[in-house]
Design a protein around this motif. Structure first.
Motif, PDB file in Angstrom:
ATOM      1  N   PHE A  54      30.144  47.098  40.978  1.00  0.00           N
ATOM      2  CA  PHE A  54      30.559  48.473  41.181  1.00  0.00           C
ATOM      3  C   PHE A  54      29.343  49.244  41.664  1.00  0.00           C
ATOM      4  O   PHE A  54      28.286  49.208  41.026  1.00  0.00           O
ATOM      5  CB  PHE A  54      31.092  49.099  39.886  1.00  0.00           C
ATOM      6  N   TYR A  72      36.720  51.306  37.835  1.00  0.00           N
ATOM      7  CA  TYR A  72      35.579  51.201  36.923  1.00  0.00           C
ATOM      8  C   TYR A  72      36.047  51.165  35.472  1.00  0.00           C
ATOM      9  O   TYR A  72      35.603  50.321  34.678  1.00  0.00           O
ATOM     10  CB  TYR A  72      34.641  52.382  37.148  1.00  0.00           C
ATOM     11  N   THR A 136      26.642  49.413  35.278  1.00  0.00           N
ATOM     12  CA  THR A 136      27.609  48.954  36.266  1.00  0.00           C
ATOM     13  C   THR A 136      28.339  47.713  35.761  1.00  0.00           C
ATOM     14  O   THR A 136      28.106  47.231  34.648  1.00  0.00           O
ATOM     15  CB  THR A 136      26.926  48.655  37.613  1.00  0.00           C
ATOM     16  N   GLN A 324      35.752  46.784  43.227  1.00  0.00           N
ATOM     17  CA  GLN A 324      35.601  47.985  42.410  1.00  0.00           C
ATOM     18  C   GLN A 324      36.773  48.941  42.538  1.00  0.00           C
ATOM     19  O   GLN A 324      37.108  49.645  41.590  1.00  0.00           O
ATOM     20  CB  GLN A 324      34.305  48.711  42.749  1.00  0.00           C
TER      21      GLN A 324
END
Length: 351
Positions: A54, A72, A136, A324
């Motif tokens: 991501f 996310y 992330t 993502q």
């Protein structure tokens, strides 16, 4: 047994649509038809070549920002609940820009990214104007899509058919089919009945590298380049080094000069790469399924033989953001046919 839902394409975008539907109890109503399935390799099958993580590489338009946020949040939950088996991991991330990014994009990211922080100027690499850190998600792309494949097939009863369709109308070959999701990526440009001229490939080249001492994601966004270091979870210490964003280039060849450029840029961005026993294992290239104006998520209809109409949902063109944004795109794509999906009988979740 006939299936009322057909998904064309078994890249991460198509698998994400199937996952969301299967989690709601519709797995045994789904058939995925694709020329390539997880475990296959082809320059025309993009997902296995991805970094993947991501990042702020996506666009700043409202669609991209919305899909990123949904993706996310879903991937973070997946990392917490099933990270080991899914081969995804929470990872510290540092991203830098040569030029100031759009404030709207940064403001949006700051709202939901865990541990988000704007970095002080003194901590930025030379030549960078802005930087952030956050937690992330990094993904072992080939193993993750194989995880989804097994989960969908074994646990949820999704049917997979390996076949290249001559046209999108062929996906409605069974009279019981109510909905077709077109998740064909780069194929959307040439597939008869779709033939979207806005689609184009964006070539990338990466280096699969062993560097077990690296445990963070680092990216530098330039005006006409992207440089990145992405750890690959559950891979015996492998990382992905990249890369290139070559619009309209469709070759699967790799080039020594590009590998040299990647090594020069990544070791300059993260000198600690050279402090351990770094070993370049292989060079690969992939073709991101890009589209002018951004990804297309849209419910349409298609005329079929006999004067009937079929419901066709387009879901493609994510470029380099499929891992993502895919679950955000899938959520919206499924939402466009909620009226039809909700009429199907459901099974209880098997997880």
């Amino acid at each position: 047994m006939s299936r009322p839902i057909v998904i064309v394409g078994a890249g991460v975008i198509g698998l994400d649509v199937a996952l969301l539907l299967a989690e709601r109890g519709y797995g045994r109503h789904i058939e995925i038809v694709a020329e390539h399935l997880p475990g296959d390799t082809s320059i025309n099958y993009t997902s296995p070549w991805a970094g993947a993580n991501f990042s702020a590489i996506s666009g700043g338009d409202p669609n991209a920002l919305r899909w990123d946020k949904i993706g996310y949040q879903h991937m973070m939950r997946l990392a917490e609940d099933r990270g080991t088996e899914a081969c995804i991991s929470k990872t510290p991330s540092f991203e830098y820009w040569d030029e100031m990014p759009a404030s709207g994009k940064i403001d949006s990211m700051a709202e939901y990214l865990q541990d988000f922080k704007i970095l002080p100027k003194a901590d930025l690499p030379e030549g960078c104007q802005f930087g952030v850190s956050f937690t992330t998600i990094t993904v072992n792309a080939p193993r993750y899509i194989q995880y989804l494949y097994q989960l969908l097939k074994v646990t949820y009863g999704v049917k997979f058919v390996q076949k290249r369709l001559a046209d999108i109308e062929s996906a409605f070959r069974d009279p019981s089919t109510k909905i077709v999701f077109n998740c064909t990526g780069n194929g959307a440009r040439t597939l008869k009945g779709v033939e979207d001229e806005k689609c184009y490939p964006t070539r990338g080249q990466i280096l699969l590298t062993r560097a077990p001492h690296i445990a963070k994601n680092v990216m530098r966004h330039g005006k006409d380049y992207e440089t990145y270091i992405i750890p690959r979870p559950r891979s015996n210490g492998n990382i992905i080094l990249g890369g290139f964003m070559q619009k309209g280039v469709g070759t699967g060849d790799t080039f020594a000069s590009e590998s040299e450029s990647i090594l020069k840029r990544t070791t300059g961005l993260l000198p600690e790469l050279l402090q351990g026993d770094m070993e370049v294992l292989a060079a690969f290239s992939g073709l991101r399924p890009s589209r002018e104006g951004g990804a297309r998520v849209q419910r349409t209809s298609i005329k079929l033989d006999g004067g009937k109409e079929g419901v066709l949902v387009h879901n493609y063109g994510a470029g380099g953001t499929g891992f993502q944004a895919g679950l955000g795109m899938a959520s919206e794509a499924v939402g466009t046919v909620e009226d039809l999906v909700s009429s199907l009988p459901r099974e209880k979740s098997r997880l």
